[in-house]
Design a protein around this motif. Sequence first.
Motif, mmCIF file in Angstrom:
data_model
loop_
_atom_site.group_PDB
_atom_site.id
_atom_site.type_symbol
_atom_site.label_atom_id
_atom_site.label_comp_id
_atom_site.label_asym_id
_atom_site.label_seq_id
_atom_site.Cartn_x
_atom_site.Cartn_y
_atom_site.Cartn_z
ATOM 1 N N ALA A 184 34.663 55.325 40.155
ATOM 2 C CA ALA A 184 33.250 54.976 40.016
ATOM 3 C C ALA A 184 32.725 54.344 41.299
ATOM 4 N N ALA A 185 33.550 53.473 41.916
ATOM 5 C CA ALA A 185 33.126 52.840 43.174
ATOM 6 C C ALA A 185 32.983 53.890 44.274
ATOM 7 N N GLN A 186 33.890 54.866 44.260
ATOM 8 C CA GLN A 186 33.870 55.924 45.272
ATOM 9 C C GLN A 186 32.610 56.765 45.178
ATOM 10 N N THR A 187 32.288 57.185 43.932
ATOM 11 C CA THR A 187 31.162 58.097 43.753
ATOM 12 C C THR A 187 29.860 57.349 43.523
ATOM 13 N N GLY A 188 29.955 56.030 43.265
ATOM 14 C CA GLY A 188 28.757 55.224 43.069
ATOM 15 C C GLY A 188 28.131 55.389 41.694
ATOM 16 N N ALA A 189 28.794 56.139 40.791
ATOM 17 C CA ALA A 189 28.235 56.336 39.455
ATOM 18 C C ALA A 189 29.345 56.662 38.478
ATOM 19 N N ASP B 88 26.369 48.464 45.569
ATOM 20 C CA ASP B 88 26.673 49.075 46.865
ATOM 21 C C ASP B 88 27.765 48.328 47.618
ATOM 22 N N TRP B 89 27.680 46.986 47.544
ATOM 23 C CA TRP B 89 28.649 46.185 48.320
ATOM 24 C C TRP B 89 30.066 46.446 47.804
ATOM 25 N N LEU B 90 30.193 46.680 46.478
ATOM 26 C CA LEU B 90 31.518 46.912 45.903
ATOM 27 C C LEU B 90 32.049 48.274 46.347
ATOM 28 N N SER B 91 31.188 49.291 46.293
ATOM 29 C CA SER B 91 31.578 50.613 46.770
ATOM 30 C C SER B 91 32.034 50.526 48.221
ATOM 31 N N ASP B 92 31.251 49.750 49.005
ATOM 32 C CA ASP B 92 31.577 49.626 50.427
ATOM 33 C C ASP B 92 32.905 48.908 50.621
ATOM 34 N N ALA B 93 33.145 47.871 49.798
ATOM 35 C CA ALA B 93 34.382 47.093 49.954
ATOM 36 C C ALA B 93 35.596 47.907 49.538
ATOM 37 N N LEU B 94 35.476 48.639 48.424
ATOM 38 C CA LEU B 94 36.631 49.370 47.901
ATOM 39 C C LEU B 94 36.814 50.710 48.595
#
Lengths: 320, 313
Positions: free
Chosen positions: B230-235, B154-160
């Motif tokens: 992947a970071a955007q969609t989380g999967a 989650d933290w990576l998705s949030d950061a990117l």
Amino acid sequence: MATALRTHSVGRVLLHRVTLTYLIVALLWVVAGVLKPGFASAGHLRYLLELAAVMGIVAAGQTLVIIAAGIDLSVASVITFSAMMLPLLSPAGDPSGLAGVAATLLLTTAVGTLNGLGIVLLRVHPLILTLATATILQGALILIAGGSAISVNNPAVVFLGNGKLLGWPMTIVTWLVLGSLVTALLHATVLGAWLFAIGTNDRASRLAGVAVGPALVAAYAISGFCAGLGGLLLLGMNRQGYVGIGEPYLLGSIAAVVLGGTSILGGRGSYLGTVAGAVLLVTITALITVVNASAGWRSILFGALILGLLLLSGRDRESR
Amino acid sequence: MSGLELQLRLLWRRNAGLWSLFTLLAALLVVYAWLHPGLLSIAGVARFTQTWFPVALVALAQTLIMLAGGIDLSIGAMVSLGCVLAATLVGETATAAGLGIAAVVAIGATIGATTGAIVALLRLPAIIVTLAGSFLIAGAALLVMPRPGGSMPDWLSDALAGDRPTALAMLILLLIAWRVLQATPLGHAINAAGDNPQGAFRSGVDVPLARIATYALSGALASFAGVYVAAQTGAGDPVIGMPLTLDSITAAVLGGVGFLGGQGTLRGAIAGSLLLVILINVMFFLGFPPVAQYVAKGLIIVAAMAVRLLRAG
């Protein structure tokens, strides 16, 4: 003398490539027939040829375009367009269904003509222009057809896809007729000679008085016609059409042409080679289906085989 | 003529083909900001750059290859592969995530270099090699993940892809990297290989190596676009990249890369991808059905070509 020698040797190489492709097909059929009884039965082989007919017809137009150093990336969309438009273009008061067939083929030929005009008049690279056409058709299709499947009851189309003439499936008869016409066009008409000349050296042929523009427009128009005819055959065989029905024929038609020994850079090639390429592709696809692998493996197998066959037969010595 | 005037004239001439594109972009941006006032905030800019970033990356990847006279039809598949690999390999901790991303980008670069080697060393036509490559890569993506799944921290998705304009910062970094590349011998070799391969070869440029380098860089960029998606969609999603092949070509062409090679620019690719994304957003806000995008994209390409012809004619 030197020229005669060169032409002779080029002819031999070409013959060699084409023979090679036919040999691979024969080998595949024998091996598959031994490993999987039933694969080489007359009925199954005829079915393969019927499938190859659609690929071969679509690749016929692609052969002309590629020999003239172009490429048509809109064939898949034109096939789908043709299949989806036929019911809309078939008038209710025509029991034979021929009017709908004629109107559809006219429309796809017009699409091909537009491709050619855009490439000649706007001087857009064929790759870009035909890709743009494909995109536009894709959008138009969804707007018109709404993404739903259609079923066909046009008797002419059903006859084309399923009928028999003197015991021969109509698909194969159509392929034979179209194939002979295209071969004659390439090797016995001025237009054919022009296409080879344009593919070899565009500027030199222009200076030599070749009507480059009209010849290219004709090639793309024929490609539109062929893709449209392929779409109708496909529709008749499946008895239904859906958005995406033409998808496998984009890579397929180009691969059939290249595997058949026609140079992707233009100037060299033959339709006889493309026929072998089309049968080869359909055989490979059938084999991959027989193997019963997952979608991922099927895709990998297909890509690897194309690449492998390309190494064997499609190598361009003077590739950029 | 004063030196400054000469310089200005040069600047004008060098960008002649791009000014109309920039003007069109500015006009569209105004329309977009008017339709969607939320754009004019840091979060708004961040959100917008996020939808643009993957397209900008693949446009850049395609531009690099076209610069050296090639084409890559496997970019979309590479984005899909990068996406599923990221959702599989990227771990929870910062170190694990960093290693995972590096691994994905390295795999992308390796696959790209292999494609490039097949094209450049075996002298096979790029269009059909990359078309076959797209089947191989798409198949590999399906093997890694037959259906959408996996996860990103989650933290990576949030950061990117959160409220911070990370994507914008990365774009600026890429711009600087491009400048540096252009100043290196490799940058010159890439331009020369596309502009005049024979001349470049005779001047001692290792043309095959330059071509392989463009495919490797392009593979790295495309697989990183996959990581970002992947970071955007989380999967991970094995087919998510498909439309990006066409988008990359459209953007590169809009940005002025000729098929003759040797004349593309980063600002062109960035502007081309920006135009594509704004146009789709504006059409969305104007209430067009999503499929109208297809027609619009096709028409834009033809229009861009026609404009160039009028200018040249």
